[in-house]
Design a protein around this motif. Sequence first.
Motif, PDB file in Angstrom:
ATOM      1  N   PRO A   1       0.826  -1.216   0.000  1.00 41.18           N
ATOM      2  CA  PRO A   1       0.000   0.000   0.000  1.00 41.18           C
ATOM      3  C   PRO A   1       0.860   1.266   0.000  1.00 41.18           C
TER       4      PRO A   1
ATOM      5  N   GLU B   1     -14.145  -5.031   4.178  1.00 38.28           N
ATOM      6  CA  GLU B   1     -13.232  -5.308   3.073  1.00 38.28           C
ATOM      7  C   GLU B   1     -12.234  -4.177   2.916  1.00 38.28           C
ATOM      8  N   ASN B   2     -11.041  -4.537   2.466  1.00 33.40           N
ATOM      9  CA  ASN B   2      -9.967  -3.566   2.227  1.00 33.40           C
ATOM     10  C   ASN B   2      -9.718  -2.694   3.446  1.00 33.40           C
TER      11      ASN B   2
ATOM     12  N   ASN C   1      -4.900  -3.779   3.613  1.00 34.72           N
ATOM     13  CA  ASN C   1      -5.694  -4.488   2.598  1.00 34.72           C
ATOM     14  C   ASN C   1      -6.212  -5.835   3.081  1.00 34.72           C
TER      15      ASN C   1
ATOM     16  N   ASN D   1      -9.211  -8.326   4.874  1.00 32.60           N
ATOM     17  CA  ASN D   1     -10.657  -8.489   4.913  1.00 32.60           C
ATOM     18  C   ASN D   1     -10.992  -9.296   6.157  1.00 32.60           C
TER      19      ASN D   1
END
Length: 185
Positions: free
Chosen positions: A18, A158-159, A163, A165
């Motif tokens: 990221p 989510e994300n 990143n 879940n």
Amino acid sequence: MNHYEQEINLYFELKGTPESSREAYLRRINAFVNFMQDKHKCREDITESDIQQYILYLKKEKGLSPGTINNYISAIKFFYTCIVDKEWNPKKIPRMKRNRKLPVIPPKQDVLAILNATANLKHKAILVLIYGSGLRVGEVARLKICDICSKSMRVRVENAKHNTNRYTILSDIALRCCESISRHT
């Protein structure tokens, strides 16, 4: 851009790191490299002793916390092993022991008072999801109605950070708040 920055960016691009992590690593690596340049050391000549001295500098001169210093150590370790291509010895460069502090958890009555004083239904739902489901503000902001399952009483996130879940619990109060919002929109 320095040659090593291109190597780092290529590695992070290949790994899918990221942007926030890339920036943090680059900032810490640049600080370390600048410190070494002030000592007239090029990256190929950096030793474990140099890294130890930098960590002492962060601790004693800069007064950084153990957690922050460990973040620097992670960035330096990546730089030293992946970019400079040298062996890392954790016995010579240990991570700092962190003092674990217990979080301050407000009494249930205080939380209920805040929730009851919140007139805006959307704000109340946000607070209930943060408190009851353990969500971060950004995670609540990205939620969609389809992420909330009343049958299984859970919320799909989510994300999230890094990143990832996950699922988390959905309280009855949060469900009622979310249902009220969906009826009003």
